[in-house]
Design a protein around this motif. Structure first.
Motif, PDB file in Angstrom:
ATOM      1  N   ILE A 138      14.885   1.101  10.146  1.00  9.77           N
ATOM      2  CA  ILE A 138      14.118   0.110   9.385  1.00  9.77           C
ATOM      3  C   ILE A 138      14.805  -0.141   8.035  1.00  9.77           C
ATOM      4  N   ILE A 166      12.085  -4.890   3.933  1.00  9.15           N
ATOM      5  CA  ILE A 166      11.293  -4.052   4.834  1.00  9.15           C
ATOM      6  C   ILE A 166       9.879  -4.609   5.004  1.00  9.15           C
ATOM      7  N   LYS A 167       9.290  -5.067   3.901  1.00  6.24           N
ATOM      8  CA  LYS A 167       7.932  -5.632   3.983  1.00  6.24           C
ATOM      9  C   LYS A 167       7.922  -6.850   4.896  1.00  6.24           C
ATOM     10  N   TYR A 187       8.030  -5.885   8.498  1.00  8.15           N
ATOM     11  CA  TYR A 187       6.696  -5.508   8.978  1.00  8.15           C
ATOM     12  C   TYR A 187       5.824  -6.739   9.238  1.00  8.15           C
ATOM     13  N   GLY A 193       2.984  -3.405  12.897  1.00 10.34           N
ATOM     14  CA  GLY A 193       2.792  -2.145  13.620  1.00 10.34           C
ATOM     15  C   GLY A 193       4.079  -1.347  13.621  1.00 10.34           C
ATOM     16  N   TYR A 202       5.430   4.625   7.597  1.00 11.46           N
ATOM     17  CA  TYR A 202       6.725   4.477   6.931  1.00 11.46           C
ATOM     18  C   TYR A 202       6.477   4.318   5.438  1.00 11.46           C
ATOM     19  N   TYR A 248       4.565   0.632   4.174  1.00  8.35           N
ATOM     20  CA  TYR A 248       4.989  -0.763   4.115  1.00  8.35           C
ATOM     21  C   TYR A 248       3.981  -1.715   4.745  1.00  8.35           C
ATOM     22  N   ASP A 249       3.195  -1.209   5.720  1.00 11.07           N
ATOM     23  CA  ASP A 249       2.208  -2.124   6.308  1.00 11.07           C
ATOM     24  C   ASP A 249       0.821  -1.926   5.717  1.00 11.07           C
TER      25      ASP A 249
END
Lengths: 101, 410
Positions: free
Chosen positions: A62, A73-74, A77, A82, B222, B236-237
């Motif tokens: 990632i 990275i955001k 996602y 998920g 993560y 991040y989520d």
């Protein structure tokens, strides 16, 4: 291994649904795998998928995709909610990245 | 006079210095090893320090004790490797030339990679146990802690000794039970992996054990940042997990010198042929242990098994022959599970950890993926083996290649 039909083609997939032969992959197949994950692929998705296919053998993470310059990275996602790495590699038709233990 | 240069006098570098000095004539081969630190740490012992099982003195000895006579040792920082010119620049301008180079500079934790991790709560309510400073600070914290939410979180893959955070929560369960406050301690294990471990059979066994010990598992997390004010970790989520004390495996990276040499990947690990253990970039450079990017555990047992292969292939390379030895990714890890018991896993690139007995089929004495007292004794005895046999490159009564004998396929 099992057989599955994508875009009219009968393809071999692993128990987790990853294509066995990445060379059989097409954008049409990607769209159908994505649909199963409830994702509608956009231009941005395809840019990420292209990067993933080109770097399939380099130990994708990632973090690495977050440094690709295509998406952070955001954003990664947001595109693949998920489990972005698991999901995007499946849609990109490459092998599931091995987690190094 | 030909020259072999070894960078790093940890487990891998020390074993190689011992093996090579024994094998190569002193009149023909000069061997030099470089490290910035004078102290050798028995890193598997760090895990026991927070629970008062080991002291600092139990895990440290001078590096010089383990470097054989006839090997030059230099204590210095390394500026960079210039592979095209077969030389290494040390801090302060000294130049070391080599015919063959072995890189054994390991991996280190880098908490500054995660926003908020190394701020006001660092080593006060947020601790790592991969450094002696972190392990000792955590011990002092636990000694008087009244209980609350203990969160064990892993920031990034890969990381050194992938079973250590599992062992940590198992030992915490035992520790807080014994001091009588287990009912006041909520233990949560947070991992970027999809489960307790990476491979299915071991994940099931270890997952069941976590459940049995009332330890919560939050998979697929993560880590993005740590909020010191609210005392939460964030993914991040958008998931948030509150903590009273956070124990963390920070992002692992190879040495900064690897980056300065332009030899690393995005985490400063060196692209290495996973079978021959030779650098992908230079024919006369080998990489042993955590410093490489090979897809197996970053752990001392792997280094020990890999040392045989690096040694054989160095001998081939010295004679200008094809590299003959192939590493299979063999790893062998004792897993402390608390209350005087332990488990054991044995695996390689191709074979996931399976149940069975080790090293003798049907006999053991150790049980693979079983929870036994004997496995715990194996771990306890290992510290003696490490100091007295392993570092000195002596033969141990186990094979370096993984064996299927004694393993059960379901």
């Amino acid at each position: 291994m099992t057989q599955k039909t994508f875009a009219g083609l009968n393809l071999e997939v692993t128990d987790e649904g990853y294509l066995v032969d990445p060379s059989k992959w097409t954008e049409e197949i990607a769209k159908e795998i994505a649909k199963e994950e409830n994702i509608e692929l956009t231009e941005k998705h395809f840019q990420v998928l292209k990067y993933i296919r080109e770097n399939a053998d380099s130990g994708l993470t990632i973090r690495k995709i977050g440094k690709s310059g295509i998406v952070d990275i955001k954003g990664f996602y947001d595109l693949f909610p998920g489990g972005p790495l698991k999901m995007s590699t499946k849609i990109a038709g490459i092998k599931k990245p091995a987690s190094c233990v | 006079m030909k020259k072999i240069l070894i960078l790093g006098a940890g487990t891998g570098g020390t074993i190689m210095a011992n093996k090579l000095r024994k094998a190569l004539d002193r009149d023909d081969w000069d061997i030099t090893i470089v490290d910035k630190h004078k102290t050798h740490y028995y890193q598997p012992g760090f895990l026991f320090i927070p629970f008062g099982i080991y002291n600092k003195q139990d895990v440290i000895k001078p590096k010089a004790n383990f470097i054989p006579a006839g090997v030059n040792i230099i204590y210095s920082d390394i500026e960079k490797i210039v592979g095209e010119e077969n030389k290494v620049l040390l801090d302060g301008g000294k130049v070391l030339n080599y015919d063959f180079l072995i890189i054994a500079t390991g991996t280190k934790v880098d908490p500054s990679e995660t926003p908020g991790l190394k701020e006001e709560l660092w080593h006060k309510e947020i601790f790592d146990f991969y450094t002696i400073e972190g392990a000792v600070a955590l011990r002092e914290f636990f000694e008087t802690w009244q209980g609350g939410r203990l969160v064990m979180s892993i920031a990034e893959l890969p990381f050194k000794c992938p079973v250590a955070p599992l062992e940590f929560v198992f030992l915490a369960d035992e520790y807080f039970t014994k001091v009588g406050i287990r009912d006041k301690v909520d233990i949560t294990y947070v991992t970027p992996l999809p489960g307790a471990f990476t491979k299915p059979i071991a994940t099931k066994m270890l997952g069941d054990l976590l459940k049995e010990k009332n330890i919560n598992v939050i998979p697929d997390f993560y880590l993005e940042s740590v909020d010191n004010k609210e005392k939460k970790i964030k993914s991040y989520d958008g998931l948030e997990i509150p903590f009273d004390v956070l124990t963390i495996v920070p992002v692992n990276k190879g040495d900064d010198m690897i980056e300065r040499s332009g030899m690393g990947d995005d985490l400063n690990f060196i692209p290495t042929d996973k079978y021959t253990l030779r650098s992908e970039k230079f024919e006369n450079v080998f990489v042993i242990g955590d410093a490489s990017n090979i897809p197996t555990s970053k752990a001392g047992s792997v280094v020990h098994f890999a040392a045989e292969v690096v040694f054989d292939n160095m001998m081939c390379a010295i004679k200008g022959r094809e590299l003959r030895a192939k590493f299979d990714g063999h790893a062998n890890c004792y897993i402390e599970t608390g209350f005087g018991k332990g488990s054991l896993i044995d695996f390689n690139y191709e074979t996931e950890p399976l149940p069975g007995t080790y090293p003798l089929p049907g006999v053991g004495p150790f049980g693979l993926l079983q929870n036994t007292k004997m496995n715990h004794y194996g771990k306890v005895i290992f510290r003696w083996i490490y100091w007295h046999m392993l570092l000195k490159g002596k033969e141990l009564p186990i094979e370096n290649e993984m064996s299927m004998a004694g393993k059960k396929k379901s």
